[in-house]
Write a protein that holds these residues in place. Structure first.
Motif, PDB file in Angstrom:
ATOM      1  N   LYS A 257      36.740  54.022  58.396  1.00 18.82           N
ATOM      2  CA  LYS A 257      35.549  53.679  57.638  1.00 18.82           C
ATOM      3  C   LYS A 257      35.715  54.083  56.170  1.00 18.82           C
ATOM      4  O   LYS A 257      35.341  53.339  55.265  1.00 18.82           O
ATOM      5  N   GLN A 258      36.267  55.267  55.938  1.00 12.36           N
ATOM      6  CA  GLN A 258      36.479  55.754  54.579  1.00 12.36           C
ATOM      7  C   GLN A 258      37.408  54.830  53.792  1.00 12.36           C
ATOM      8  O   GLN A 258      37.196  54.562  52.609  1.00 12.36           O
ATOM      9  N   LYS A 259      38.457  54.315  54.446  1.00 12.44           N
ATOM     10  CA  LYS A 259      39.387  53.405  53.790  1.00 12.44           C
ATOM     11  C   LYS A 259      38.704  52.123  53.370  1.00 12.44           C
ATOM     12  O   LYS A 259      38.934  51.588  52.283  1.00 12.44           O
ATOM     13  N   ILE A 260      37.839  51.624  54.254  1.00 15.13           N
ATOM     14  CA  ILE A 260      37.093  50.403  53.941  1.00 15.13           C
ATOM     15  C   ILE A 260      36.159  50.634  52.749  1.00 15.13           C
ATOM     16  O   ILE A 260      36.096  49.806  51.829  1.00 15.13           O
ATOM     17  N   GLN A 262      36.479  52.863  50.377  1.00 14.19           N
ATOM     18  CA  GLN A 262      37.286  53.059  49.170  1.00 14.19           C
ATOM     19  C   GLN A 262      37.794  51.726  48.631  1.00 14.19           C
ATOM     20  O   GLN A 262      37.834  51.515  47.413  1.00 14.19           O
ATOM     21  N   SER A 263      38.161  50.817  49.537  1.00 15.29           N
ATOM     22  CA  SER A 263      38.649  49.512  49.110  1.00 15.29           C
ATOM     23  C   SER A 263      37.538  48.673  48.477  1.00 15.29           C
ATOM     24  O   SER A 263      37.775  47.847  47.604  1.00 15.29           O
ATOM     25  N   GLN A 264      36.312  48.913  48.955  1.00 19.57           N
ATOM     26  CA  GLN A 264      35.147  48.177  48.411  1.00 19.57           C
ATOM     27  C   GLN A 264      34.707  48.764  47.078  1.00 19.57           C
ATOM     28  O   GLN A 264      34.102  48.079  46.270  1.00 19.57           O
TER      29      GLN A 264
END
Length: 265
Positions: A257-260, A262-264
């Motif tokens: 979830k954190q990666k998503i 950060q990408s957003q």
């Protein structure tokens, strides 16, 4: 001046109201044989003070103010919760309704055939709380869903839109889970499929059976919904996970979830 009409309620009751499709009549406040029950709304834009619960100091039981037989009977161990206590314990929600079939308090107490002594006591109690009877309106019929305008919940000091869990998620068996992270100062909302959720459930049930020592608890969780509507009290009686269980069952989903996010960003 634009006037809005709200039915205020604890958030824990919101799903029940939505599923019923109407705001029901408040039968608990009836004191007379021929009295008619009402469904209540308020024009207060903050919160209707008479909708705050009363709590029994000795037992911890809570009561609606309207269910107390008289204002004088609230002296035996009962006190009014603060707004903050109600938010923390039950959450606060409101449903804005159309001004259809609504009557002012001044008219309604006669239309509903209330005992005037009781009506005066209710009015004085409201004034003592800082409420205004001029803001009280009601209907002698349940307020149907087609006459609702919007639903809001109280979050971080403001009213925000309530989101219903998508039907597709329900059909897919997805579960929303509110998790207190190991740092104990942060809570996050994660989504799991049915199999993943069952693993979390089994792990925490096993911990409960084994009376896991508090020092071994790494994380707490509770089934929630898309609004992240879990209170601190929920965590006191729901699932607990060890560090090993957290690393296996929760951490991968949290990191994804954190990666998503950060990408957003």
């Amino acid at each position: 001046m634009n006037v809005n009409y709200y039915h205020y309620t604890p958030e824990i009751r919101l799903k029940e109201i939505i599923e019923s499709g109407q705001i029901n009549l408040a039968t608990a406040s009836i004191t007379q044989k021929n009295e008619k029950a009402c469904s209540w709304v308020s024009t207060s834009e903050d919160f209707e003070k008479t909708a705050i619960k009363m709590t029994n100091v000795g037992t911890g039981n809570e009561y609606d103010q309207s269910s107390i037989s008289t204002v004088k009977s609230t002296t035996q161990g009962l006190r009014l919760m603060t707004f903050e206590e109600q938010v923390d314990t039950y959450g606060c929600a409101r449903i804005q309704v159309k001004p259809i079939g609504l009557n002012t308090w001044g008219k309604l107490k006669y239309l509903a055939k209330m005992n005037m002594l009781r009506a005066n006591e209710m009015e004085q109690a409201g004034l003592n709380l800082g409420a205004s009877p001029k803001e009280w309106f009601g209907s002698l019929s349940p307020i149907k869903k087609e006459n609702w305008i919007k639903i809001e919940i109280y979050r971080d000091g403001v009213w925000v839109a309530y989101k219903e869990t998508p039907k597709e998620d329900i059909e897919m068996g997805l579960k929303y889970v509110s998790v207190i992270l190991p740092c104990k100062t942060q809570m996050t909302l994660l989504v799991f499929n049915k199999e993943e959720y069952e693993q979390i459930l089994l792990a925490s049930e096993e911990n409960h059976k084994n009376n896991i020592d508090a020092s071994n608890i790494c994380s707490m969780w509770v089934e929630s919904d898309i609004n992240h509507d879990a209170s601190v009290n929920d965590f006191k009686q729901k699932g607990a996970l060890t560090e090993e269980q957290y690393n296996k069952l929760i951490k991968p989903r949290y990191e994804a979830k954190q990666k998503i996010l950060q990408s957003q960003g």
